[in-house]
Design a protein around this motif. Structure first.
Motif, short mmCIF file in Angstrom:
data_model
loop_
_atom_site.label_atom_id
_atom_site.label_comp_id
_atom_site.label_asym_id
_atom_site.label_seq_id
_atom_site.Cartn_x
_atom_site.Cartn_y
_atom_site.Cartn_z
N ASN A 144 -4.46 5.31 -32.40
CA ASN A 144 -3.52 6.44 -32.44
C ASN A 144 -2.64 6.33 -33.67
O ASN A 144 -2.14 5.26 -34.00
N GLY A 162 1.69 4.10 -27.17
CA GLY A 162 0.97 4.61 -28.33
C GLY A 162 -0.44 5.04 -28.01
O GLY A 162 -0.93 6.02 -28.58
N CYS A 163 -1.09 4.35 -27.08
CA CYS A 163 -2.43 4.76 -26.65
C CYS A 163 -2.45 5.26 -25.20
O CYS A 163 -3.10 6.25 -24.90
N ASN A 179 -2.24 1.05 -32.66
CA ASN A 179 -1.33 2.18 -32.82
C ASN A 179 -0.51 1.99 -34.08
O ASN A 179 -0.02 0.90 -34.36
#
Length: 396
Positions: A144, A162-163, A179
């Motif tokens: 990401n 983030g993911c 991320n």
């Protein structure tokens, strides 16, 4: 683009929206698919809101294969929901992923919740919520680069990653997650608030014996807002608790120097709160329990900011801050390293403080702990009042 806008009325039903599929009940194979359209949801009084750049929602029993797919569209929810809001760059909500495969998935779109819900918020660059990844699921190579932001008000909990916002694990092997986007959870919650550079809330089930490896975060992570009882913040994962002594095996988790970890939440802690109710911050993992750790490293600065404070005055509660792990409760440790500065600035004179260069509070309970290393400075810029301040180069 997909826009779900308020009209003359509202709905008391669920809203599922995806760049490719809104919801799906059957086995599915999806390869080499890309979504670049934005999805925005503003409808009032929906039951659940599940939004994803690829798929909004799947159901239990739906064996799916999704490989080599990406999203670059912005996914946003500004809805007032009667239950949950779960959004992600690729998926909003995925049910238990038995006999499934998620491989080589990426997101570069911004993921935003700024809404109201009577239950929970979950937002992630890849998925907002995955119920469980069992041993029959192959998963890995997630990335990401988009910003993940959770704001608004919820009557229960909020998580941002983030993911993955929420990632339930059984006994899978997950190799590869990165991320580099900014992650923030600044929502007002009544109970739990979690934020992680890769995963906000990471629970294992009673049979969890997963293997997780090569997780890297490069983006800054911030937990703010007003938190009812529990706050967990980490460069990789905020809350990471398995439920059996079989434990999850972790190797090669790294929070890089660019990924500053900042706590600035207001929180109220009940008198005599449970051990797990202590606000916990770690450069890599906030709260870690029943997980074996090998080669886990933080390189970034960790800051408990001046504005992050407690609003109650209980007699027994503590604030836990560690360069790598905020609180380690059960599990073996082999090579745990912190290279970043640990700075505590908040004036929390009614709470005990545990500040450790590597671990804030350690409770290994019979498990071997070897190889703790710290080269980061530890700074306390707060008034402790009559409470204890415990500072240690390795363990608070």
């Amino acid at each position: 683009n997909i826009s779900i806008l308020p009209g003359k009325g509202s709905t008391s039903r669920n809203t599922y929206a995806g760049g490719i599929l809104g919801s799906y009940h059957k086995p599915l194979t999806m390869t080499n698919c890309t979504n670049s359209g934005n999805i925005e949801h503003q409808l009032v009084n929906t039951k659940n809101s599940n939004l994803g750049g690829l798929i909004g929602r799947t159901y239990t029993g739906s064996a799916i294969t999704v490989e080599n797919c990406s999203n670059s569209g912005n996914i946003s929810s500004y809805a007032k929901c009667a239950e949950n809001t779960q959004i992600g760059g690729c998926f909003g909500y995925l049910a238990t992923l038995a006999n499934s495969k998620l491989q080589n998935l990426s997101n570069s779109g911004n993921i935003t919740i700024d809404a109201t819900a009577t239950k929970a918020f979950h937002a992630g660059g890849i998925a907002g919520y995955i119920s469980s990844i069992p041993s029959t699921c192959t998963a890995g190579n997630f990335s990401n680069t988009g910003k993940v932001s959770v704001n608004g008000t919820t009557a229960t909990s909020a998580s941002a990653g983030g993911c993955f916002g929420y990632l339930g694990i059984g006994a899978p092997t997950i190799d590869g997650m990165v991320n580099s986007g900014t992650v923030e959870n600044i929502a007002t919650t009544a109970t739990i608030s979690c934020c992680g550079g890769l995963v906000g809330y990471l629970p294992g089930d009673a049979n969890s014996s997963a293997n997780l490896s090569n997780f890297t975060n490069k983006g800054p992570v911030t937990l703010g807002g007003a938190v009812g009882t529990r706050a967990y913040l980490g460069g990789i994962a905020g809350y990471f608790v398995s439920q059996s002594d079989g434990c999850t095996n972790v190797s090669n988790f790294t929070n890089e120097a660019t990924a500053t970890v900042t706590m600035k939440a207001d929180f109220a802690i009940a008198e005599g709160a449970a051990t797990s109710d202590k606000p916990t911050v770690g450069g890599v993992i906030g709260l870690n329990s029943y997980n074996h750790l090998t080669n886990v490293t933080n390189e970034a600065q960790l800051i408990w900011a001046k504005e992050g404070k407690a609003t109650s005055s209980p007699a027994q509660n503590e604030l836990l801050v560690g360069g790598a792990i905020g609180q380690h409760y059960f599990g073996k440790i082999n090579t745990l390293t912190n290279k970043g500065a640990v700075v505590f600035k908040a004036d929390n004179r009614d709470h005990h403080h545990h500040l450790g260069g590597v671990i804030g509070q350690l409770g290994a309970y019979g498990h071997a702990v070897t190889g703790l290393y710290n080269s980061g400075d530890i700074t306390l810029e707060a008034t402790c009042g009559t409470k204890r301040c415990r500072l240690g180069g390795l363990v608070g």
